[in-house]
Design a protein around this motif. Sequence first.
Motif, PDB file in Angstrom:
ATOM      1  N   ASN A   1       0.893  -1.160   0.000  1.00 52.61           N
ATOM      2  CA  ASN A   1       0.000   0.000   0.000  1.00 52.61           C
ATOM      3  C   ASN A   1       0.932   1.211   0.000  1.00 52.61           C
ATOM      4  O   ASN A   1       1.232   1.770   1.038  1.00 52.61           O
ATOM      5  N   PRO A   2       1.426   1.565  -1.193  1.00 53.08           N
ATOM      6  CA  PRO A   2       2.443   2.622  -1.256  1.00 53.08           C
ATOM      7  C   PRO A   2       1.799   4.006  -1.147  1.00 53.08           C
ATOM      8  O   PRO A   2       0.579   4.118  -1.220  1.00 53.08           O
TER       9      PRO A   2
ATOM     10  N   TYR B   1       0.242   7.172  -2.429  1.00 50.58           N
ATOM     11  CA  TYR B   1      -0.346   7.379  -3.760  1.00 50.58           C
ATOM     12  C   TYR B   1      -1.100   8.689  -3.920  1.00 50.58           C
ATOM     13  O   TYR B   1      -1.770   8.908  -4.917  1.00 50.58           O
TER      14      TYR B   1
HETATM   15  N1  GLN Z   1      -5.786   5.896   1.854  1.00 57.13           N
HETATM   16  C1  GLN Z   1      -5.004   7.023   2.245  1.00 57.13           C
HETATM   17  C2  GLN Z   1      -5.893   8.253   2.244  1.00 57.13           C
HETATM   18  O1  GLN Z   1      -7.046   8.112   2.350  1.00 57.13           O
HETATM   19  C3  GLN Z   1      -3.789   7.174   1.375  1.00 57.13           C
HETATM   20  C4  GLN Z   1      -2.868   6.056   1.629  1.00 57.13           C
HETATM   21  C5  GLN Z   1      -1.758   5.953   0.643  1.00 57.13           C
HETATM   22  O2  GLN Z   1      -1.273   6.929   0.076  1.00 57.13           O
HETATM   23  N2  GLN Z   1      -1.333   4.768   0.447  1.00 57.13           N
HETATM   24  O3  GLN Z   1      -5.505   9.353   2.225  1.00 57.13           O
END
Ligand code: GLN
Length: 290
Positions: A197-198, A200
């Motif tokens: 889960n990088p 993102y």
């Molecule tokens: N899911 C996260 C968010 O809601 C982001 C996590 C990620 O960058 N891996 O902001």
Amino acid sequence: MASGAASYDALLRDAAVALTAAGIDNTRFEARLLLAHAAGVTIEWLVAHGGEAAPLAVAEALRELTARRIRREPMAYVVGEREFWGLSFKVSPAVLVPRPDSETLIEAALALIPGRAEPWRILDLGVGSGCLLLTLLREFPNARGVGMDASAAALAVAEANAEALGVASRLRLVEGDWRQPGWVERLAGPFDLLVSNPPYVETAAIAGLMPDVARFEPHLALDGGPDGLVAYRAISGEAARLVVPGGRVLIEAGEGQAAEISALLSTEGFVPGRPWKDLGGIDRIVPATH
Ligand code: GLN
């Protein structure tokens, strides 16, 4: 009379009122969690003993915890833990708070990987709290895992969680950063399964996330570069060296990113499958076979 210590129920009401006034949702639930943490008891205990007088130290601890939450510190950091896949994970501000959306990756792994008892070799890039990798080690009792993270503080959290969950003997943690050359060699692959889960989130979008996230969660775990895809390029560029033929990648995607991630992986010789949707119907997990 009125000078006596307040009851647990009264403290709970006061905390809920303070949280509501600060514009926080779910205040009754959050107040209960904070009070349980302040008192060092379970929620069930509070329900049974709500009418009893609470020690002053509990009232004081609750006030401090409530003030932190009102400043929008994530609940998981305030109480120091978060449940993921029915397991309790310690968390600190060095790691992303485990999210229900990421449980979709565990669902996908259980559906796609045959043979629960096989000695699978699993790699988690950006292991953070360990919620993905350690959950997989629990579900695949003969698997061994390598977890890499660029943050030594995050690795300490993962280590503590591995001990608490009884999987430390099957886990190796490696400090490494896919932005630096030489990280692949340190992992001693290859692996049957690569999960990640990088970060993102597009750099410019971070400031607009909920204040709980933007102000408190580690930007190292959120910032996916100008287009949000920088980590996916680094990971997919090395995936063919890391994953055995026939092995799999399961990678979490931000909203709207699944098609681009699938394309990156197919360029590297992987066959992407249909993405798995999270509870909100978003394509969340990209599966690919080498
Ligand atoms: N899911 C996260 C968010 O809601 C982001 C996590 C990620 O960058 N891996 O902001």
